[in-house]
Write an enzyme that holds these catalytic residues in place. Structure first.
Site, PDB file in Angstrom:
ATOM      1  N   GLU A  77      39.703  36.911  38.788  1.00  0.00           N
ATOM      2  CA  GLU A  77      38.852  36.639  39.963  1.00  0.00           C
ATOM      3  C   GLU A  77      39.689  36.339  41.196  1.00  0.00           C
ATOM      4  OE1 GLU A  77      39.655  34.499  37.762  1.00  0.00           O
ATOM      5  OE2 GLU A  77      39.644  32.444  38.526  1.00  0.00           O
ATOM      6  N   CYS A 119      41.905  31.513  31.706  1.00  0.00           N
ATOM      7  CA  CYS A 119      42.788  30.359  31.868  1.00  0.00           C
ATOM      8  C   CYS A 119      42.292  29.159  31.062  1.00  0.00           C
ATOM      9  CB  CYS A 119      43.006  30.053  33.348  1.00  0.00           C
ATOM     10  SG  CYS A 119      44.377  28.911  33.614  1.00  0.00           S
ATOM     11  N   HIS A 164      44.309  35.149  36.111  1.00  0.00           N
ATOM     12  CA  HIS A 164      43.023  34.965  36.807  1.00  0.00           C
ATOM     13  C   HIS A 164      42.569  36.272  37.460  1.00  0.00           C
ATOM     14  CE1 HIS A 164      42.276  30.552  36.857  1.00  0.00           C
ATOM     15  NE2 HIS A 164      43.574  30.503  36.618  1.00  0.00           N
TER      16      HIS A 164
END
Lengths: 256, 169
Positions: free
Chosen positions: A221, A89, A219
């Site tokens: 994560e 990002c 993302h």
């Protein structure tokens, strides 16, 4: 073989460094969160992750101020040694603004421009479908080519674009486009909401030619455990699709 | 007809400060920077007064608590420090950075559908920078600042709108 040491580079305004470090540790690597001005502590790690957030409050353009920071020169040198560098990002915006992605010449060859969205100007977050288009880089080797996965996006400036003639064809030909925004069946439809930001050729993630540097807008994560994935809470801590980004990174380091 | 508006911040502008520090760290000799949001409106002549009045009084692009707004109607140098064409001690350049397609359809819809102002045909937005430099080759420095930091050619464009003579020249 000791734990591989990954530096998570934190710039002022970032906010995803802890969950990124958690994801790195959860796949069996160690993670050090290194501040942008701790220049003596940057080199010497086995790999680097630039996490998400708003470095320098996205002043001027997302990622551009951080991209001019001295720490990025050190990361460039580490990338030239073949170490894996992942930008997520805002981290992806920094890699693109620094010229490391796609990294074909020393100039900035692309932009992650403000989203084009028919309903909202600026920041937009949602879950998207992504097709894995290339498995030949350090971060996607544990996916199957053509596999469709879900991950969240959350950005205002994520539209991959370029004015370099022939660049997108070159990226396609060399397998440097790692992920594309698609519908749930893996079809690349250029319209919203399947292409959530208007990216050229639905590009969601791009690597350099060597495959050791990748910039991705989604993302991983935040799609690490199934409990993070909408409608999957009962599956709790079982692995979700984003986990394999970090596992692939670990695998690439263990190969060396 | 075309009318142009510059919207600045009453409070210190963090973007300006960070941009100036970054340019100096890149050894680009810029003495000062000033930034405004820039809007241009292509309108029917009879709507001018209503648009000017409404835009400054509703909290859409100008928040009276933190912004000031200036119509930039002519190319004369100005003595107001907040004016884009302010004549300072050093020469400066006025630069407009916009997206390659600067049309702002969202704002046009707000003006016509929420503020109910008709006669506005087209709206564009961008960022206006006033860049002062002590260097003789000022324009070269300005272009360097743009190329290295203030614009990305892959989705933006810039226009140098003019040079403002410095009072110390």
């Amino acid at each position: 073989m000791g734990n591989k040491r990954i530096a998570v580079i934190y710039f002022p305004g970032m906010n995803c460094e802890n969950e990124t470090a958690h994801a790195i540790r959860a796949v069996g690597m160690s993670a050090d969160i290194i501040r942008w001005n701790m220049l003596d502590e940057v080199a010497g790690h086995d790999g680097y992750v630039l996490p998400g957030g708003w470095s320098y409050e996205d002043r001027v353009r997302a990622g551009v101020v951080a991209a001019r920071d001295p720490v990025v020169s050190i990361i460039k040198e580490e990338a030239e040694e073949g170490k894996p560098i992942l930008g997520i990002c805002n981290g992806a915006q920094i890699l693109v603004e620094s010229g490391m992605i796609p990294g074909i010449s020393s100039n900035v060859q692309a932009a992650l421009a403000p989203n084009i969205n028919p309903f909202i100007r600026g920041y937009y977050c949602t879950w998207v479908h992504l097709r894995i288009s290339s498995v030949s880089n350090a971060f996607t080797s544990l996916y199957k080519k053509g596999e469709v996965v879900r991950m969240p996006i959350a950005h205002g400036e994520g539209r991959f674009t370029t004015t370099e003639e022939g660049l997108v064809d070159y990226l396609e030909e060399k397998g440097m486009i790692s992920m594309k925004y698609t519908d749930k069946n893996g079809h690349t439809l250029s319209s919203f909401p399947f292409n959530p930001n208007g990216a050229l050729n639905n590009i969601a993630a791009v690597s350099n030619e060597e495959g050791n540097v990748m910039a991705m807008m989604p993302h991983p994560e935040r799609a690490f455990y199934m409990r993070q994935v909408p409608c999957s809470h009962k599956e709790g801590l079982s692995p979700a699709p984003g986990r394999r980004i970090f596992e692939s990174m670990k695998k690439s380091l263990e190969k060396d | 007809m075309l009318i142009e508006l510059a919207v600045g911040l009453k409070v210190p502008d963090n973007v300006e400060i960070t941009a100036l520090r970054t340019l100096r760290a890149l050894s680009i000799n810029v003495a000062s920077l000033k930034r405004w949001e820039y809007y241009s409106f292509e309108i029917d002549e009879n709507m001018e007064e209503q648009l000017r009045e409404t835009l400054l009084s509703v909290d859409v692009i100008v928040n009276a608590n933190k912004n000031y707004a200036l119509w930039i109607d002519n190319e004369q140098a100005d003595m107001d420090k907040n004016h884009p064409r302010y004549m300072g001690r050093l020469p400066s350049f006025l630069v407009l950075v916009e997206e390659q397609d600067p049309a702002d359809e969202h704002l046009l819809r707000i003006i016509s559908e929420r503020l109910l102002i008709g006669g506005v045909k087209h709206v564009e937005r961008g960022t206006l920078w006033r860049i002062s430099t002590p260097e003789k080759e000022g324009e070269g420095i300005v272009r360097q600042a743009l190329e290295q930091l203030l614009f990305n050619r892959h989705y933006q464009k810039y226009k140098i709108l003019g040079k403002i003579r410095g009072g110390g020249e």
